[in-house]
Design a protein around this motif. Structure first.
Motif, PDB file in Angstrom:
ATOM      1  N   VAL A 284    -141.458 -46.180  27.112  1.00 16.28           N
ATOM      2  CA  VAL A 284    -141.955 -45.145  28.027  1.00 16.28           C
ATOM      3  C   VAL A 284    -141.861 -45.704  29.437  1.00 16.28           C
ATOM      4  O   VAL A 284    -141.881 -46.930  29.635  1.00 16.28           O
ATOM      5  N   ASN A 285    -141.706 -44.811  30.430  1.00 23.23           N
ATOM      6  CA  ASN A 285    -141.675 -45.286  31.820  1.00 23.23           C
ATOM      7  C   ASN A 285    -143.116 -45.526  32.271  1.00 23.23           C
ATOM      8  O   ASN A 285    -143.835 -44.589  32.647  1.00 23.23           O
ATOM      9  N   GLU A 286    -143.537 -46.769  32.218  1.00 24.05           N
ATOM     10  CA  GLU A 286    -144.945 -47.129  32.493  1.00 24.05           C
ATOM     11  C   GLU A 286    -145.367 -46.725  33.909  1.00 24.05           C
ATOM     12  O   GLU A 286    -146.544 -46.541  34.189  1.00 24.05           O
ATOM     13  N   ALA A 287    -144.396 -46.556  34.821  1.00 28.89           N
ATOM     14  CA  ALA A 287    -144.760 -46.208  36.214  1.00 28.89           C
ATOM     15  C   ALA A 287    -145.443 -44.847  36.261  1.00 28.89           C
ATOM     16  O   ALA A 287    -146.198 -44.548  37.185  1.00 28.89           O
ATOM     17  N   ASN A 288    -145.149 -43.995  35.254  1.00 30.51           N
ATOM     18  CA  ASN A 288    -145.747 -42.651  35.245  1.00 30.51           C
ATOM     19  C   ASN A 288    -147.036 -42.609  34.421  1.00 30.51           C
ATOM     20  O   ASN A 288    -147.686 -41.560  34.343  1.00 30.51           O
ATOM     21  N   ALA A 289    -147.412 -43.737  33.795  1.00 28.16           N
ATOM     22  CA  ALA A 289    -148.465 -43.689  32.760  1.00 28.16           C
ATOM     23  C   ALA A 289    -149.761 -43.061  33.275  1.00 28.16           C
ATOM     24  O   ALA A 289    -150.413 -42.290  32.566  1.00 28.16           O
ATOM     25  N   ASN A 290    -150.122 -43.324  34.547  1.00 27.99           N
ATOM     26  CA  ASN A 290    -151.405 -42.796  35.047  1.00 27.99           C
ATOM     27  C   ASN A 290    -151.390 -41.275  35.185  1.00 27.99           C
ATOM     28  O   ASN A 290    -152.439 -40.655  35.327  1.00 27.99           O
ATOM     29  N   THR A 291    -150.167 -40.677  35.161  1.00 27.86           N
ATOM     30  CA  THR A 291    -150.139 -39.205  35.330  1.00 27.86           C
ATOM     31  C   THR A 291    -149.911 -38.502  33.980  1.00 27.86           C
ATOM     32  O   THR A 291    -149.822 -37.285  33.927  1.00 27.86           O
ATOM     33  N   PHE A 292    -149.786 -39.277  32.873  1.00 26.40           N
ATOM     34  CA  PHE A 292    -149.644 -38.619  31.552  1.00 26.40           C
ATOM     35  C   PHE A 292    -150.949 -37.909  31.219  1.00 26.40           C
ATOM     36  O   PHE A 292    -152.028 -38.378  31.586  1.00 26.40           O
ATOM     37  N   PRO A 293    -150.885 -36.811  30.471  1.00 22.16           N
ATOM     38  CA  PRO A 293    -152.127 -36.228  29.934  1.00 22.16           C
ATOM     39  C   PRO A 293    -152.911 -37.297  29.168  1.00 22.16           C
ATOM     40  O   PRO A 293    -152.337 -38.203  28.553  1.00 22.16           O
ATOM     41  N   GLU A 294    -154.220 -37.188  29.227  1.00 21.33           N
ATOM     42  CA  GLU A 294    -155.115 -38.236  28.740  1.00 21.33           C
ATOM     43  C   GLU A 294    -154.860 -38.686  27.295  1.00 21.33           C
ATOM     44  O   GLU A 294    -154.863 -39.891  26.995  1.00 21.33           O
ATOM     45  N   PRO A 295    -154.531 -37.766  26.344  1.00 22.52           N
ATOM     46  CA  PRO A 295    -154.306 -38.213  24.960  1.00 22.52           C
ATOM     47  C   PRO A 295    -153.180 -39.231  24.858  1.00 22.52           C
ATOM     48  O   PRO A 295    -153.242 -40.152  24.039  1.00 22.52           O
ATOM     49  N   TYR A 296    -152.139 -39.112  25.731  1.00 27.01           N
ATOM     50  CA  TYR A 296    -151.036 -40.085  25.699  1.00 27.01           C
ATOM     51  C   TYR A 296    -151.538 -41.455  26.153  1.00 27.01           C
ATOM     52  O   TYR A 296    -151.152 -42.491  25.611  1.00 27.01           O
ATOM     53  N   GLN A 297    -152.427 -41.446  27.161  1.00 27.38           N
ATOM     54  CA  GLN A 297    -152.919 -42.724  27.670  1.00 27.38           C
ATOM     55  C   GLN A 297    -153.757 -43.423  26.597  1.00 27.38           C
ATOM     56  O   GLN A 297    -153.647 -44.630  26.384  1.00 27.38           O
ATOM     57  N   ARG A 298    -154.550 -42.637  25.855  1.00 30.63           N
ATOM     58  CA  ARG A 298    -155.362 -43.238  24.783  1.00 30.63           C
ATOM     59  C   ARG A 298    -154.459 -43.724  23.656  1.00 30.63           C
ATOM     60  O   ARG A 298    -154.674 -44.798  23.074  1.00 30.63           O
ATOM     61  N   PHE A 299    -153.390 -42.967  23.368  1.00 30.49           N
ATOM     62  CA  PHE A 299    -152.457 -43.379  22.296  1.00 30.49           C
ATOM     63  C   PHE A 299    -151.798 -44.707  22.670  1.00 30.49           C
ATOM     64  O   PHE A 299    -151.745 -45.650  21.873  1.00 30.49           O
ATOM     65  N   LEU A 300    -151.297 -44.818  23.917  1.00 32.29           N
ATOM     66  CA  LEU A 300    -150.625 -46.056  24.340  1.00 32.29           C
ATOM     67  C   LEU A 300    -151.613 -47.225  24.313  1.00 32.29           C
ATOM     68  O   LEU A 300    -151.274 -48.340  23.911  1.00 32.29           O
ATOM     69  N   GLY A 301    -152.866 -46.937  24.684  1.00 36.06           N
ATOM     70  CA  GLY A 301    -153.898 -47.982  24.625  1.00 36.06           C
ATOM     71  C   GLY A 301    -154.103 -48.455  23.193  1.00 36.06           C
ATOM     72  O   GLY A 301    -154.236 -49.659  22.929  1.00 36.06           O
ATOM     73  N   ALA A 302    -154.051 -47.496  22.241  1.00 33.34           N
ATOM     74  CA  ALA A 302    -154.247 -47.860  20.828  1.00 33.34           C
ATOM     75  C   ALA A 302    -153.107 -48.749  20.346  1.00 33.34           C
ATOM     76  O   ALA A 302    -153.309 -49.734  19.627  1.00 33.34           O
ATOM     77  N   LEU A 303    -151.851 -48.398  20.767  1.00 31.89           N
ATOM     78  CA  LEU A 303    -150.709 -49.247  20.359  1.00 31.89           C
ATOM     79  C   LEU A 303    -150.862 -50.648  20.944  1.00 31.89           C
ATOM     80  O   LEU A 303    -150.681 -51.651  20.245  1.00 31.89           O
ATOM     81  N   ARG A 304    -151.253 -50.689  22.243  1.00 30.05           N
ATOM     82  CA  ARG A 304    -151.348 -52.000  22.905  1.00 30.05           C
ATOM     83  C   ARG A 304    -152.458 -52.847  22.264  1.00 30.05           C
ATOM     84  O   ARG A 304    -152.371 -54.066  22.206  1.00 30.05           O
ATOM     85  N   SER A 305    -153.522 -52.157  21.756  1.00 31.54           N
ATOM     86  CA  SER A 305    -154.658 -52.942  21.222  1.00 31.54           C
ATOM     87  C   SER A 305    -154.489 -53.228  19.721  1.00 31.54           C
ATOM     88  O   SER A 305    -155.396 -53.714  19.061  1.00 31.54           O
ATOM     89  N   GLY A 306    -153.325 -52.853  19.156  1.00 34.76           N
ATOM     90  CA  GLY A 306    -153.060 -53.232  17.765  1.00 34.76           C
ATOM     91  C   GLY A 306    -153.735 -52.350  16.730  1.00 34.76           C
ATOM     92  O   GLY A 306    -153.930 -52.751  15.581  1.00 34.76           O
TER      93      GLY A 306
ATOM     94  N   ARG B 162    -140.202 -51.586  25.536  1.00 39.04           N
ATOM     95  CA  ARG B 162    -138.780 -51.659  25.890  1.00 39.04           C
ATOM     96  C   ARG B 162    -138.393 -50.331  26.525  1.00 39.04           C
ATOM     97  O   ARG B 162    -138.556 -49.278  25.884  1.00 39.04           O
ATOM     98  N   TYR B 163    -137.949 -50.338  27.772  1.00 35.76           N
ATOM     99  CA  TYR B 163    -137.530 -49.080  28.411  1.00 35.76           C
ATOM    100  C   TYR B 163    -136.286 -49.338  29.234  1.00 35.76           C
ATOM    101  O   TYR B 163    -136.309 -50.136  30.170  1.00 35.76           O
ATOM    102  N   ILE B 164    -135.169 -48.664  28.850  1.00 31.63           N
ATOM    103  CA  ILE B 164    -133.899 -48.895  29.540  1.00 31.63           C
ATOM    104  C   ILE B 164    -133.681 -47.844  30.635  1.00 31.63           C
ATOM    105  O   ILE B 164    -133.023 -48.066  31.629  1.00 31.63           O
ATOM    106  N   GLY B 165    -134.264 -46.651  30.402  1.00 30.50           N
ATOM    107  CA  GLY B 165    -134.090 -45.575  31.383  1.00 30.50           C
ATOM    108  C   GLY B 165    -132.788 -44.821  31.157  1.00 30.50           C
ATOM    109  O   GLY B 165    -132.330 -44.074  32.019  1.00 30.50           O
ATOM    110  N   SER B 166    -132.194 -45.015  29.996  1.00 27.76           N
ATOM    111  CA  SER B 166    -131.006 -44.260  29.589  1.00 27.76           C
ATOM    112  C   SER B 166    -131.319 -43.731  28.196  1.00 27.76           C
ATOM    113  O   SER B 166    -131.435 -44.510  27.242  1.00 27.76           O
TER     114      SER B 166
END
Ligand code: P6P
Length: 333
Positions: free
Chosen positions: A213-235, A244-248
């Protein structure tokens, strides 16, 4: 001695047609060879983009308002030319063209519509990052009276696709496609100029260890996405994840298809409807993902069920293995 594994994409298509569509006239395999010819033409230019004046932009912008790179223009013309000469394509639609194009000579009887993004991720070309061609194939009824608006042929939901695929111009050039009987990958052998089977029946792992995912936009994602990414990061899924983000899109999806995990382009402040296009990015990618055992949604809806309203409409795109996709769905409910 010819190795028995030397199976080209044309031979593969013919075998698939014999096995699953004995009534098929071979028209589809003829159409596909138009795509592989265009892919080889594009690959030969991408491979030497730094030489000659193929890098950089044309100074114009396309219907998306994006600066058109010279290789974009070349790739678009290659696809329009190769597909237009097949004799069975009635309508084409491209990311680079405002409206669909009739293949004049074949508009009354051509049974196929081909929608494509000729060179996705083209802004990465100047820095040697993988780019790709994405295509989606629909059926169309003959139009003997030449009365139908081509948009009617094009604006079909993703479930109507009869084939979809992409070419990824990376460390090697690969063609990955499905006709609804699994996903198959072919690697271009530059010595003989043919796409040879290299990844038969690709299955997307149900659980991965990468999110994209393009982490630069993360603060503007709807809140459920931010909680989901937090869950992945916290295992929360019981394992650690790398980002991994290539942008292509083609490169990010190709990795997700082979390694599993999840790719997300959610709604952002700049793109509240999502950035990626439904008809020639999300739909073909979603068809491939589902055929490989994965899922593809807008976050809340199955991509392939969306009734399109316009050729260049955008959508959020979340695509990945069932475990990550089901966890995301639980946050979206
Ligand atoms: P961002 C490339 O321009 C593209 O259309 C896709 O290939 C890619 O996934 C996406 O845009 C990247 O967008 O906003 O992260 O640079």
């Amino acid at each position: 001695m010819i190795p028995t594994t030397l199976l080209t994409v044309q031979q593969h298509i013919l075998e698939e047609q014999r096995r699953y569509h004995p009534e098929a006239t071979g028209e589809f395999s003829w159409l596909l060879s138009g795509l592989t010819l265009a892919a080889k033409m594009v690959e030969s230019r991408v491979r030497r983009a730094g030489l000659g004046d193929l890098l950089g932009s044309t100074g114009e912008s396309n219907v998306q308002g994006e600066t058109v790179q010279k290789l974009d223009v070349y790739a678009n013309h290659a696809l329009l030319w190769c597909l237009g000469k097949r004799g069975n394509v009635g309508v084409m639609a491209s990311e680079e063209n405002d409206s669909p194009i009739f293949v004049e000579r074949d508009r009354h009887h051509g049974r196929y519509v081909v929608i494509f993004d000729p060179l996705d991720g083209s802004s990465n070309i100047d820095v040697n990052v993988s780019v790709g061609t994405i295509f989606s194939i629909l059926r169309r009824e003959p139009d003997p009276e030449r009365k139908r608006d081509p948009l009617q042929d094009v604006l079909q939901p993703g479930v109507q696709q009869i084939a979809a695929g992409y070419v990824v111009y990376g460390s090697s050039c690969m063609l990955v496609y499905t006709t609804g009987n699994g996903v198959h990958g072919f690697t271009l052998d530059p010595d003989i100029g043919a796409f040879i089977i290299s990844h038969e029946n690709i299955r997307m792992p149900s659980a991965g260890s990468l999110y994209s995912v393009n982490e630069a936009n993360a603060n503007t994602f709807p809140e459920p996405y931010q909680r989901f990414l937090g869950a992945l990061r916290s295992g929360q899924l019981g394992r650690s994840y790398s980002s991994r983000y290539i942008g292509s899109l083609v490169a990010d999806f190709h990795r997700t298809l082979l390694k599993g995990g999840i790719f997300l382009y959610p709604p952002t402040r700049s793109y509240p409807q999502g950035k990626l296009r439904l008809m020639y990015e999300a739909n073909p990618i979603a068809f491939l993902a589902e055929q490989a055992g994965g899922k593809a949604t807008t976050g809340t809806r199955r991509i392939l069920d969306i009734e399109p309203e316009s050729l260049h409409q955008r959508t959020p795109l979340i695509v990945g293995g069932t475990e990550e996709m089901e966890l995301l769905a639980s946050y979206m409910r």
